[in-house]
Design a protein around this motif. Structure first.
Motif, short mmCIF file in Angstrom:
data_model
loop_
_atom_site.label_atom_id
_atom_site.label_comp_id
_atom_site.label_asym_id
_atom_site.label_seq_id
_atom_site.Cartn_x
_atom_site.Cartn_y
_atom_site.Cartn_z
N ARG A 55 0.85 -1.18 0.00
CA ARG A 55 0.00 0.00 0.00
C ARG A 55 0.89 1.24 0.00
NH1 ARG A 55 -0.26 2.13 5.33
NH2 ARG A 55 0.62 0.67 6.82
N TRP A 56 0.30 2.33 -0.41
CA TRP A 56 0.98 3.61 -0.32
C TRP A 56 0.81 4.13 1.09
CZ3 TRP A 56 4.37 4.81 -3.80
CH2 TRP A 56 4.22 4.30 -5.09
N ASP A 58 1.34 7.38 1.96
CA ASP A 58 0.95 8.78 1.97
C ASP A 58 0.07 9.09 0.77
OD1 ASP A 58 3.19 8.48 0.20
OD2 ASP A 58 3.36 10.66 0.18
N GLN A 59 -0.61 10.20 0.83
CA GLN A 59 -1.56 10.59 -0.21
C GLN A 59 -0.89 10.88 -1.55
OE1 GLN A 59 -3.89 13.98 0.97
NE2 GLN A 59 -5.64 13.32 -0.23
N ASN A 60 0.35 11.35 -1.53
CA ASN A 60 1.07 11.70 -2.77
C ASN A 60 1.77 10.51 -3.42
OD1 ASN A 60 0.36 14.43 -2.53
ND2 ASN A 60 2.12 14.84 -1.24
N GLN A 61 1.64 9.34 -2.83
CA GLN A 61 2.28 8.12 -3.32
C GLN A 61 3.79 8.30 -3.48
OE1 GLN A 61 0.09 6.82 -6.81
NE2 GLN A 61 -1.49 5.94 -5.53
N GLU A 62 4.41 8.83 -2.43
CA GLU A 62 5.86 9.00 -2.41
C GLU A 62 6.52 7.96 -1.51
OE1 GLU A 62 6.13 13.05 -1.16
OE2 GLU A 62 5.94 13.81 -3.21
#
Length: 71
Positions: A55-56, A58-62
Protein backbone atom coordinates in the motif's frame (compact mmCIF):
# COMPACT_ATOMS: atom_id res chain seq x y z
CA UNK A 1 17.07 22.77 13.46
CA UNK A 2 16.69 24.70 10.22
CA UNK A 3 16.59 22.82 6.91
CA UNK A 4 17.09 24.67 3.64
CA UNK A 5 16.85 23.05 0.21
CA UNK A 6 19.85 24.40 -1.68
CA UNK A 7 19.52 22.36 -4.89
CA UNK A 8 16.68 20.55 -6.62
CA UNK A 9 16.91 19.83 -10.32
CA UNK A 10 15.58 17.07 -12.54
CA UNK A 11 17.65 15.93 -15.51
CA UNK A 12 16.70 12.97 -17.68
CA UNK A 13 14.69 11.30 -14.94
CA UNK A 14 17.30 11.86 -12.22
CA UNK A 15 16.68 14.21 -9.29
CA UNK A 16 19.76 16.00 -7.94
CA UNK A 17 19.07 17.54 -4.55
CA UNK A 18 20.87 19.02 -1.57
CA UNK A 19 19.84 20.48 1.72
CA UNK A 20 21.68 22.51 4.29
CA UNK A 21 21.02 21.60 7.90
CA UNK A 22 21.76 24.13 10.62
CA UNK A 23 21.56 23.69 14.36
CA UNK A 24 23.09 26.41 16.46
CA UNK A 25 26.62 27.04 15.22
CA UNK A 26 26.80 23.73 13.35
CA UNK A 27 25.95 23.51 9.64
CA UNK A 28 26.21 20.53 7.32
CA UNK A 29 25.04 19.66 3.83
CA UNK A 30 23.33 16.48 2.71
CA UNK A 31 23.29 15.88 -1.05
CA UNK A 32 21.73 12.96 -2.92
CA UNK A 33 20.44 11.72 -6.24
CA UNK A 34 17.24 9.77 -6.89
CA UNK A 35 15.88 8.08 -9.96
CA UNK A 36 12.33 9.24 -10.68
CA UNK A 37 10.21 6.32 -11.88
CA UNK A 38 6.85 6.26 -13.57
CA UNK A 39 4.25 4.18 -11.74
CA UNK A 40 4.84 1.27 -14.14
CA UNK A 41 8.64 1.50 -13.81
CA UNK A 42 8.27 1.52 -10.02
CA UNK A 43 6.17 -1.65 -10.12
CA UNK A 44 8.74 -3.34 -12.40
CA UNK A 45 11.67 -2.39 -10.14
CA UNK A 46 9.83 -3.55 -7.01
CA UNK A 47 8.89 -6.88 -8.60
CA UNK A 48 12.39 -7.45 -9.99
CA UNK A 49 13.71 -7.02 -6.43
CA UNK A 50 11.31 -9.71 -5.20
CA UNK A 51 8.67 -7.51 -3.62
CA UNK A 52 5.07 -6.44 -4.16
CA UNK A 53 3.42 -3.15 -3.30
CA UNK A 54 1.27 -3.56 -0.17
CA UNK A 55 0.00 0.00 0.00
CA UNK A 56 0.98 3.61 -0.32
CA UNK A 57 1.82 5.25 3.00
CA UNK A 58 0.95 8.78 1.97
CA UNK A 59 -1.56 10.59 -0.21
CA UNK A 60 1.07 11.70 -2.77
CA UNK A 61 2.28 8.12 -3.32
CA UNK A 62 5.86 9.00 -2.41
CA UNK A 63 6.28 6.36 0.35
CA UNK A 64 5.26 2.73 -0.03
CA UNK A 65 5.02 -0.37 2.12
CA UNK A 66 6.34 -3.46 0.30
CA UNK A 67 6.12 -7.15 1.08
CA UNK A 68 8.26 -10.04 -0.16
CA UNK A 69 6.80 -12.04 -3.03
CA UNK A 70 6.08 -15.70 -2.24
CA UNK A 71 8.93 -18.01 -3.23
Amino acid sequence: MVLTITEARLESGVLYAAQECRRGDTTWTHAWTDVVYSDREFEEVVEAAGFALMRWLDQNQEWAALQPLPR
